[in-house]
Motif scaffolding. Sequence first.
Motif, PDB file in Angstrom:
ATOM      1  N   ASP A 187     -17.256   3.980   8.708  1.00  0.00           N
ATOM      2  CA  ASP A 187     -17.858   4.152  10.056  1.00  0.00           C
ATOM      3  C   ASP A 187     -16.995   5.217  10.605  1.00  0.00           C
ATOM      4  O   ASP A 187     -15.803   5.361  10.571  1.00  0.00           O
ATOM      5  CB  ASP A 187     -17.953   3.112  11.105  1.00  0.00           C
ATOM      6  N   ILE A 188     -17.426   6.303  11.283  1.00  0.00           N
ATOM      7  CA  ILE A 188     -16.760   7.357  11.822  1.00  0.00           C
ATOM      8  C   ILE A 188     -17.307   7.509  13.409  1.00  0.00           C
ATOM      9  O   ILE A 188     -18.426   7.927  13.491  1.00  0.00           O
ATOM     10  CB  ILE A 188     -16.887   8.634  11.105  1.00  0.00           C
ATOM     11  N   GLN A 189     -16.323   7.129  14.294  1.00  0.00           N
ATOM     12  CA  GLN A 189     -16.875   7.094  15.538  1.00  0.00           C
ATOM     13  C   GLN A 189     -16.052   8.391  16.378  1.00  0.00           C
ATOM     14  O   GLN A 189     -14.767   8.230  16.291  1.00  0.00           O
ATOM     15  CB  GLN A 189     -16.616   5.729  16.553  1.00  0.00           C
ATOM     16  N   ILE A 190     -17.044   8.955  17.124  1.00  0.00           N
ATOM     17  CA  ILE A 190     -16.504  10.341  17.632  1.00  0.00           C
ATOM     18  C   ILE A 190     -15.900   9.845  18.951  1.00  0.00           C
ATOM     19  O   ILE A 190     -16.549   9.791  19.733  1.00  0.00           O
ATOM     20  CB  ILE A 190     -17.452  11.291  17.624  1.00  0.00           C
ATOM     21  N   LEU A 191     -14.610   9.787  19.237  1.00  0.00           N
ATOM     22  CA  LEU A 191     -13.981   9.497  20.455  1.00  0.00           C
ATOM     23  C   LEU A 191     -13.738  10.935  21.282  1.00  0.00           C
ATOM     24  O   LEU A 191     -13.994  10.571  22.610  1.00  0.00           O
ATOM     25  CB  LEU A 191     -12.565   8.841  20.055  1.00  0.00           C
ATOM     26  N   VAL A 192     -13.735  11.915  20.583  1.00  0.00           N
ATOM     27  CA  VAL A 192     -13.752  13.050  21.667  1.00  0.00           C
ATOM     28  C   VAL A 192     -14.319  14.295  20.802  1.00  0.00           C
ATOM     29  O   VAL A 192     -14.231  14.471  19.630  1.00  0.00           O
ATOM     30  CB  VAL A 192     -12.005  13.676  21.956  1.00  0.00           C
ATOM     31  N   ASP A 193     -15.072  15.025  21.581  1.00  0.00           N
ATOM     32  CA  ASP A 193     -15.830  16.199  20.951  1.00  0.00           C
ATOM     33  C   ASP A 193     -16.405  17.139  22.058  1.00  0.00           C
ATOM     34  O   ASP A 193     -16.151  16.812  23.114  1.00  0.00           O
ATOM     35  CB  ASP A 193     -17.059  15.841  20.001  1.00  0.00           C
ATOM     36  N   ASN A 194     -16.357  18.458  21.805  1.00  0.00           N
ATOM     37  CA  ASN A 194     -16.927  19.420  22.701  1.00  0.00           C
ATOM     38  C   ASN A 194     -18.058  19.096  23.566  1.00  0.00           C
ATOM     39  O   ASN A 194     -18.306  19.584  24.596  1.00  0.00           O
ATOM     40  CB  ASN A 194     -16.979  20.754  22.098  1.00  0.00           C
ATOM     41  N   VAL A 195     -18.876  18.364  22.748  1.00  0.00           N
ATOM     42  CA  VAL A 195     -20.538  18.196  22.977  1.00  0.00           C
ATOM     43  C   VAL A 195     -20.524  16.663  23.663  1.00  0.00           C
ATOM     44  O   VAL A 195     -20.066  15.683  22.771  1.00  0.00           O
ATOM     45  CB  VAL A 195     -21.277  18.578  21.990  1.00  0.00           C
ATOM     46  N   THR A 196     -21.460  16.627  24.487  1.00  0.00           N
ATOM     47  CA  THR A 196     -22.157  15.136  24.715  1.00  0.00           C
ATOM     48  C   THR A 196     -23.706  15.519  24.532  1.00  0.00           C
ATOM     49  O   THR A 196     -24.309  16.351  25.022  1.00  0.00           O
ATOM     50  CB  THR A 196     -21.776  14.554  26.116  1.00  0.00           C
ATOM     51  N   ASP A 197     -24.331  14.339  23.881  1.00  0.00           N
ATOM     52  CA  ASP A 197     -25.845  14.527  23.585  1.00  0.00           C
ATOM     53  C   ASP A 197     -25.892  13.361  23.220  1.00  0.00           C
ATOM     54  O   ASP A 197     -26.168  12.923  22.042  1.00  0.00           O
ATOM     55  CB  ASP A 197     -26.130  15.609  22.558  1.00  0.00           C
ATOM     56  N   SER A 198     -26.932  12.330  24.092  1.00  0.00           N
ATOM     57  CA  SER A 198     -27.337  10.970  23.625  1.00  0.00           C
ATOM     58  C   SER A 198     -28.910  10.918  23.524  1.00  0.00           C
ATOM     59  O   SER A 198     -29.542   9.993  23.459  1.00  0.00           O
ATOM     60  CB  SER A 198     -26.639  10.215  24.752  1.00  0.00           C
ATOM     61  N   VAL A 206     -24.971  15.592   3.426  1.00  0.00           N
ATOM     62  CA  VAL A 206     -24.627  15.688   5.050  1.00  0.00           C
ATOM     63  C   VAL A 206     -23.583  16.802   5.660  1.00  0.00           C
ATOM     64  O   VAL A 206     -22.508  16.778   4.798  1.00  0.00           O
ATOM     65  CB  VAL A 206     -24.206  14.184   5.685  1.00  0.00           C
ATOM     66  N   ILE A 207     -24.072  17.766   6.548  1.00  0.00           N
ATOM     67  CA  ILE A 207     -22.979  18.422   6.931  1.00  0.00           C
ATOM     68  C   ILE A 207     -22.976  18.043   8.524  1.00  0.00           C
ATOM     69  O   ILE A 207     -24.149  18.398   9.318  1.00  0.00           O
ATOM     70  CB  ILE A 207     -23.269  20.110   7.064  1.00  0.00           C
ATOM     71  N   ALA A 208     -21.917  17.470   8.911  1.00  0.00           N
ATOM     72  CA  ALA A 208     -21.868  16.916  10.528  1.00  0.00           C
ATOM     73  C   ALA A 208     -20.742  17.866  10.976  1.00  0.00           C
ATOM     74  O   ALA A 208     -19.604  17.605  11.114  1.00  0.00           O
ATOM     75  CB  ALA A 208     -21.454  15.650  10.254  1.00  0.00           C
ATOM     76  N   ALA A 209     -21.348  18.761  11.909  1.00  0.00           N
ATOM     77  CA  ALA A 209     -20.519  19.772  12.393  1.00  0.00           C
ATOM     78  C   ALA A 209     -20.267  19.666  13.953  1.00  0.00           C
ATOM     79  O   ALA A 209     -21.308  19.162  14.439  1.00  0.00           O
ATOM     80  CB  ALA A 209     -21.097  21.096  12.083  1.00  0.00           C
ATOM     81  N   GLY A 210     -19.202  19.874  14.478  1.00  0.00           N
ATOM     82  CA  GLY A 210     -19.005  20.037  15.740  1.00  0.00           C
ATOM     83  C   GLY A 210     -17.825  20.469  16.381  1.00  0.00           C
ATOM     84  O   GLY A 210     -17.148  21.525  15.593  1.00  0.00           O
ATOM     85  N   HIS A 211     -17.184  20.232  17.207  1.00  0.00           N
ATOM     86  CA  HIS A 211     -16.153  20.632  17.744  1.00  0.00           C
ATOM     87  C   HIS A 211     -16.258  22.492  18.031  1.00  0.00           C
ATOM     88  O   HIS A 211     -16.751  22.930  18.672  1.00  0.00           O
ATOM     89  CB  HIS A 211     -14.981  20.205  17.266  1.00  0.00           C
ATOM     90  N   CYS A 212     -15.306  23.083  17.138  1.00  0.00           N
ATOM     91  CA  CYS A 212     -15.103  24.510  17.118  1.00  0.00           C
ATOM     92  C   CYS A 212     -16.071  25.377  16.274  1.00  0.00           C
ATOM     93  O   CYS A 212     -15.983  26.466  16.161  1.00  0.00           O
ATOM     94  CB  CYS A 212     -13.546  24.966  16.850  1.00  0.00           C
ATOM     95  N   THR A 213     -17.048  24.468  15.539  1.00  0.00           N
ATOM     96  CA  THR A 213     -18.103  25.017  14.724  1.00  0.00           C
ATOM     97  C   THR A 213     -18.851  26.429  15.691  1.00  0.00           C
ATOM     98  O   THR A 213     -18.969  27.480  14.972  1.00  0.00           O
ATOM     99  CB  THR A 213     -19.047  24.364  14.524  1.00  0.00           C
ATOM    100  N   GLY A 214     -19.311  26.117  16.840  1.00  0.00           N
ATOM    101  CA  GLY A 214     -19.926  27.100  17.733  1.00  0.00           C
ATOM    102  C   GLY A 214     -21.315  27.485  17.622  1.00  0.00           C
ATOM    103  O   GLY A 214     -21.948  27.022  16.237  1.00  0.00           O
TER     104      GLY A 214
END
Length: 328
Positions: free
Chosen positions: A11-22, A293-301
């Motif tokens: 399990d990978i829980q995202i504690l900090v990321d550039n985006v919020t989306d629920s 799976v490509i689970a992209a975030g943070h600095c991807t843009g």
Amino acid sequence: MTDLAVVDSVDIQILVDNVTDSLSSAPAFVESEFAGLGRRRGAAWVLGGACLCCAAHGLSCLLTVRSGDAARMILFDSGPEDRTFEQNVSRLGVDLGPVEAMVLSHGHWDHAGAMLRALQLVRDRNGGRDIACHMHPDMFRSRAAKLTDGSFRPMEDVPSIAALEAMGGHVVLSRVAQTIVGDTVFVSGEIPRVSGFEPGLPGQHRRTEDGKGWEPDELLLDERFVAVNVRGKGLVVLTACSHAGVINVLTHARASFPGVNLHAVLGGLHLSGINERIIPQTVKALRGFDLDVIAAGHCTGWRAMTALCNEFGDGKLTPLAVGKTLRF
């Protein structure tokens, strides 16, 4: 690295990321921030502003690796600063006590800024036991971006070895690959740069050894990735910022585990800013890995996210957001 154990799940829980989306729909293996809060708090949960996680420029991931009845937990990066990390941990109801180790992907403030507070929070819950902190020895050199006028904009330093040890961190320095927490997690060594088009971070410099000047440091050779080998799926690769280039990261992961399927890549792909110019080459090269799976975030843009969605569709692309949990 044949000593990397095959595990039942991660399990990978995202504690900090550039985006919020629920609110956006997500595949079955992804739990959103709101869904997770509802599951943990039950019928008494009332949605309101005091529940919300905070997005910030950075990344922090909590990995829970399971084999049979055993669960092992590591923290991969901490995000940019204490308040965001602590608030999100609290509002997500995360117990950091079981964390056995922390890994810093590379020496940048947006991944290391809350490391000392994270250590304190872990040790507050584990009875004060020291925590292994896996670092590259070159992470501690001061860094700066060279501006167009020739001046330098310094970056905040990562916490020093002395500061980490004073907070209860057992600092483990290595340039080479290793497995940690019972051989369930692979921490890469320095990533070979072989793609031919991934430039690192153009304009970055670091302090010279004598501390008097600056020298080019665009390749960020201190960057590492982590990986878990999940039974029936294959490698799940976490690349926090991909300054090495996500193609170089995946090429090295495949070479490190020949014959093992590459199932997923997760993290920042650093295709924003000046690296927007390599989006076409990156998307084209990603086809060759046939990832599930490509689970992209943070600095991807957003430009790269659009290109990835156009190429792979939402059958493969899973955008990250703070509070999400991805289960493999």
